[in-house]
Design an enzyme around this catalytic site. Structure first.
Site, PDB file in Angstrom:
ATOM      1  N   GLU A  20      30.056  35.982  28.974  1.00  0.00           N
ATOM      2  CA  GLU A  20      30.864  35.156  29.923  1.00  0.00           C
ATOM      3  C   GLU A  20      30.084  35.349  31.385  1.00  0.00           C
ATOM      4  O   GLU A  20      30.111  34.454  32.041  1.00  0.00           O
ATOM      5  CB  GLU A  20      32.181  35.967  30.064  1.00  0.00           C
ATOM      6  CG  GLU A  20      33.304  35.118  31.067  1.00  0.00           C
ATOM      7  CD  GLU A  20      33.362  35.658  32.357  1.00  0.00           C
ATOM      8  OE1 GLU A  20      33.974  34.955  33.305  1.00  0.00           O
ATOM      9  OE2 GLU A  20      32.403  36.774  32.886  1.00  0.00           O
ATOM     10  N   GLU A  21      29.698  36.548  31.594  1.00  0.00           N
ATOM     11  CA  GLU A  21      29.023  36.890  33.133  1.00  0.00           C
ATOM     12  C   GLU A  21      27.909  35.645  33.423  1.00  0.00           C
ATOM     13  O   GLU A  21      27.708  35.328  34.781  1.00  0.00           O
ATOM     14  CB  GLU A  21      28.574  38.236  33.179  1.00  0.00           C
ATOM     15  CG  GLU A  21      29.648  39.135  33.028  1.00  0.00           C
ATOM     16  CD  GLU A  21      30.600  39.028  34.328  1.00  0.00           C
ATOM     17  OE1 GLU A  21      30.478  38.308  34.944  1.00  0.00           O
ATOM     18  OE2 GLU A  21      31.620  40.086  34.217  1.00  0.00           O
ATOM     19  N   ASP A  41      40.828  39.100  31.986  1.00  0.00           N
ATOM     20  CA  ASP A  41      39.664  39.179  32.585  1.00  0.00           C
ATOM     21  C   ASP A  41      39.770  39.324  33.967  1.00  0.00           C
ATOM     22  O   ASP A  41      38.948  38.837  34.756  1.00  0.00           O
ATOM     23  CB  ASP A  41      38.802  37.913  32.290  1.00  0.00           C
ATOM     24  CG  ASP A  41      37.283  38.118  32.760  1.00  0.00           C
ATOM     25  OD1 ASP A  41      36.894  39.312  33.060  1.00  0.00           O
ATOM     26  OD2 ASP A  41      36.413  37.376  32.842  1.00  0.00           O
ATOM     27  N   ASP A  66      35.848  45.115  34.104  1.00  0.00           N
ATOM     28  CA  ASP A  66      35.193  43.635  33.750  1.00  0.00           C
ATOM     29  C   ASP A  66      34.174  43.625  32.845  1.00  0.00           C
ATOM     30  O   ASP A  66      33.244  43.899  33.123  1.00  0.00           O
ATOM     31  CB  ASP A  66      34.677  42.879  35.050  1.00  0.00           C
ATOM     32  CG  ASP A  66      34.039  41.612  35.113  1.00  0.00           C
ATOM     33  OD1 ASP A  66      34.546  40.939  34.111  1.00  0.00           O
ATOM     34  OD2 ASP A  66      33.465  40.917  35.896  1.00  0.00           O
ATOM     35  N   HIS A  98      36.140  39.543  27.430  1.00  0.00           N
ATOM     36  CA  HIS A  98      34.373  39.190  26.992  1.00  0.00           C
ATOM     37  C   HIS A  98      33.736  40.535  26.859  1.00  0.00           C
ATOM     38  O   HIS A  98      33.951  41.423  27.662  1.00  0.00           O
ATOM     39  CB  HIS A  98      33.873  38.348  28.051  1.00  0.00           C
ATOM     40  CG  HIS A  98      33.941  38.817  29.638  1.00  0.00           C
ATOM     41  ND1 HIS A  98      32.923  39.733  30.118  1.00  0.00           N
ATOM     42  CD2 HIS A  98      34.719  38.608  30.527  1.00  0.00           C
ATOM     43  CE1 HIS A  98      33.113  39.816  31.415  1.00  0.00           C
ATOM     44  NE2 HIS A  98      34.079  39.387  31.672  1.00  0.00           N
ATOM     45  N   HIS A 148      31.825  43.883  39.420  1.00  0.00           N
ATOM     46  CA  HIS A 148      30.227  43.503  39.237  1.00  0.00           C
ATOM     47  C   HIS A 148      29.460  44.840  40.020  1.00  0.00           C
ATOM     48  O   HIS A 148      28.288  44.235  40.688  1.00  0.00           O
ATOM     49  CB  HIS A 148      29.754  42.401  40.029  1.00  0.00           C
ATOM     50  CG  HIS A 148      30.406  41.195  39.116  1.00  0.00           C
ATOM     51  ND1 HIS A 148      29.895  39.697  39.571  1.00  0.00           N
ATOM     52  CD2 HIS A 148      31.220  41.091  37.939  1.00  0.00           C
ATOM     53  CE1 HIS A 148      30.823  39.037  38.738  1.00  0.00           C
ATOM     54  NE2 HIS A 148      31.496  39.705  37.698  1.00  0.00           N
TER      55      HIS A 148
END
Lengths: 468, 468
Positions: free
Chosen positions: A336-337, A364, A302, A290, A435
């Site tokens: 995606e997030e 991912d 990520d 993503h 994140h």
């Protein structure tokens, strides 16, 4: 280590793993497959291109939350990169995405503590959270480990307070994803559960194995008819500190200020590059990651790595002159997030067009040394998949497991008996960075990432040659 | 990744690997072994102690080349750490070690280049090298890829020059140790080969897979009767630069200044901690690493991790109340990097005392996620070793290979049919840091290192229970 003896042993160990090849080389197809897989790994391990792609995406574009100018830049950039590769087709898919904006740097502060008075702590608003208003919010804190504990406290003890979800990762899990899976309900479901009991805010212990000062964001959810209350992640070190202070003084106050907000949806895109199959062009194999990331850090593991690895699969096929029997598509999914709109859109369009997908492979879980793949497929697919173990094990890919996939490819489930596959990298470091502001280019090792790219290319090659 | 679906898959994947356990749990012994191994991993993964030990060794003591005050501090520290553990015996073994001192920070400079004039480059004296004198050394440079090429050039072309060995790592090797093994002859044998043809100095391309500004030291050798000429490593980036400049201008000059020197031998020690076997105390299992490191950086991966992991094996046994049937010794060897005197001394004393060693396990390939073990043993030992695969595979230990060991335990070979075993960690990042100023505590991940500690403890436990 340095001496000659050690070296000899190193070389010996390498020789042993190569010596394992002839066992299955008797079959012609396995032999030519193993030769091709070696070429894929050799090229990937000696090429700088994919790593330079990652450098551009992370350093020149950076964090790229859906709807942001940087997300738009990532769309344009990935399209341009694939446009230059001489693929059969490069195109985009329109997708409307949510646009959440963090606003000012958050303030989190322990106040009126009998022991320490006042102290700033590291918090980070959860994605989709509402803000506190510019004046901020001050309230007492009630700590819980899970939803049952919260329920038992009831409205009387929760009302007007900030609920502090503080259940840590279970570090005994060897795979860190299992520890994440055992804790992340607090982040996703915390605000609704707390608001139902009259809470005014939520703090969630950061989703990490590590004891850190860095707070980890990630999406949360609201429900129709339940008050939307502000929710933030607090670093694991500060979670420990707050918990310790609460033991001595349950009346301390916590001040949080967040100016985040959700703005109207924005037009964005999935970006797709394709090599047409030479024999069965209508059978499609997707390899993807993503393109969006959280708005802090650089979205390196990520999921910058998943994106550049997917592009790298196509580059390897082109570079080595492999004409795949089936069509191969690299898909950079958007959103995606905090919405999964790109994944859903791709699946909708595939269905509407009656496209036949054989398999979809997502990367991912970070750009670390690959350990194998997990597959969500039927018995026959799993049997074929595991029959490739002798071809993949020499590259350290021992885990060919049942069960797997990825968020973006999930919506394809059920279409034409598609197999959904997830790359399984070594998971130890993933949640150190996940994140956060420290998910940066520097934490990605070129060789580890490229072993992943080559592993993906090898599996895509096998599926392209032999079906699934 | 973040969505619910992904989580479920993560949990599923974890469940699958746990589900693999019952298959061999039918046997009682395998079942109790698997329970004990799970305890070892659970404890290691949740304990901070070993990582804090590493922090002390790397941050408070730091680089600790044999003979240095820091090496003495490391001896005292490791003895004190083990003294507090309630072991059956903690003792030291005297060993005289070479004492090489780097002196001033090295100067390396390209001069009189037609293209760029003058430019500083990163060099680092090789261990055991003589200095250049305080005035430094200036000479033309002749680049070679290997000893054959050097031989062909002959005295006429080499005399008076600096020989620049510039054969890179072969990055197609999946295990980086194999690439190291294919390049390190330049570092060890370069000075003698060059001096025999009248060269005045040697530059060696740094031993790393990475393109870096950091130079990698490591030991070199001289021979009786051959002139000792100064030798330095040059960073891979500067090696590329120098090579490019030489193509245009073979008459450029290189200036190097190093004030390193070898001083008289110093008294130092191996440090040993022991838990006596409850049933066969005379059968000894060694688990070890080396306490010395190079004099740059902090010696974290090489080999601070091997030391604290070895101590951790003893801590795990004590903490879990395991009374091993056979005697377990953690040995911190001195002087692996530039002499191997500690390893030789340990083997000599073992022989002199008629001690019976069953196995020796060394961790000296970095504190990364373990992938397995390599064993140098006879057929029966290898069969027993590989029979433990079902017990170890759930922890990612798939590579139980023939061929292995470690530099420090090498001198034990041949004593009482001892099996020599090396921990095999993931190798991708090892040579990014190896023998450099960036081999620091921060590059070690607690979980990766502790998976290694637990793996070592598990194997030591199995050998202690079942012999080898």
């Amino acid at each position: 280590m340095q001496t000659k003896k050690t070296l000899c042993r190193f070389i010996l160990a390498a020789a042993v793993s190569v010596a394992a090849l002839p066992a299955f080389a008797q079959q012609n197809s396995a032999s030519s497959d193993s030769v091709m897989i070696k070429k894929l790994f050799d090229n990937a391990l000696t090429s700088q291109e994919s790593y330079e792609n990652l450098r551009y995406l992370t350093k020149n574009i950076g964090a790229r939350l859906s709807g942001s100018p940087q997300a738009a830049a990532a769309v344009e950039w990935s399209k341009q990169v694939m446009d230059k590769m001489g693929l059969d087709r490069v195109y985009t898919q329109e997708v409307m995405v949510p646009y959440w904006v963090r606003g000012d740097k958050e303030i989190g502060r322990i106040n009126n503590s009998k022991l320490i008075g006042s102290a700033d702590v590291n918090i980070l608003a959860l994605g989709s959270s509402v803000g506190t208003g510019t004046q901020g919010l001050s309230a007492e804190v009630i700590e819980v480990k899970n939803f049952e504990e919260l329920e038992k406290l009831g409205k009387r003890k929760v009302k007007g307070k900030i609920v502090f979800f503080n259940r840590p990762f279970d570090n005994t899990h060897v795979r860190t994803g299992a520890a994440y899976g055992g804790a992340v309900d607090q982040r996703g479901g915390g605000p609704v559960a707390a608001a139902k009991l009259g809470a005014v805010g939520v703090l969630v212990r950061s989703m990490t194995n590590d004891m850190q000062d860095v707070a980890h964001t990630g999406n949360t959810r609201y429900e129709e008819g339940v008050a939307k209350i502000p929710a933030a992640a607090i670093s694991t070190k500060d979670a420990e500190k707050l918990s310790a202070l609460l033991k001595d003084d349950e009346n301390l106050k916590f001040f949080m200020r967040m100016t985040c907000e959700t703005r109207p949806d924005v037009l964005s895109y999935n970006v797709i590059g394709e090599i047409k199959g030479s024999e069965k062009p209508d059978e499609i194999i997707v390899v993807g990651g993503h393109l969006d990331s959280w708005d802090v850090g650089e979205g390196a593991h990520d999921d910058g790595t998943g994106c550049v690895q997917s592009i790298e699969v196509l580059r390897l096929f082109k570079e080595l002159g492999i004409k795949p029997k089936r069509t191969i598509r690299a898909v950079m999914y958007m959103n995606e997030e905090n919405g999964l709109r790109g994944g859903r859109k791709y699946a909708e369009e595939a269905k509407a067009k009656g496209e036949k997908h054989v398999a979809a492979l997502e990367s991912d879980s970070g750009g670390f040394t690959p350990r194998g793949f997990g597959m969500d497929g039927d018995k026959a697919q799993l049997a074929k998949f595991t029959s490739w173990k002798p071809l993949l094990a020499p590259y350290g890919l021992h885990d060919l497991l049942a069960g797997g996939g990825g968020a973006d490819i999930g919506p394809l489930k059920g279409q034409n008996n598609i197999a959904l596959i997830g790359l399984i990298p070594d998971s130890q470091r993933y949640f150190d960075y996940h994140h956060t502001e420290i998910d940066t280019f520097e934490t990605v090792n070129r060789r580890e990432m490229q072993l992943g790219s080559a592993s993906m290319a090898a599996l895509v090659y096998l599926i392209s040659e032999h079906g699934l």
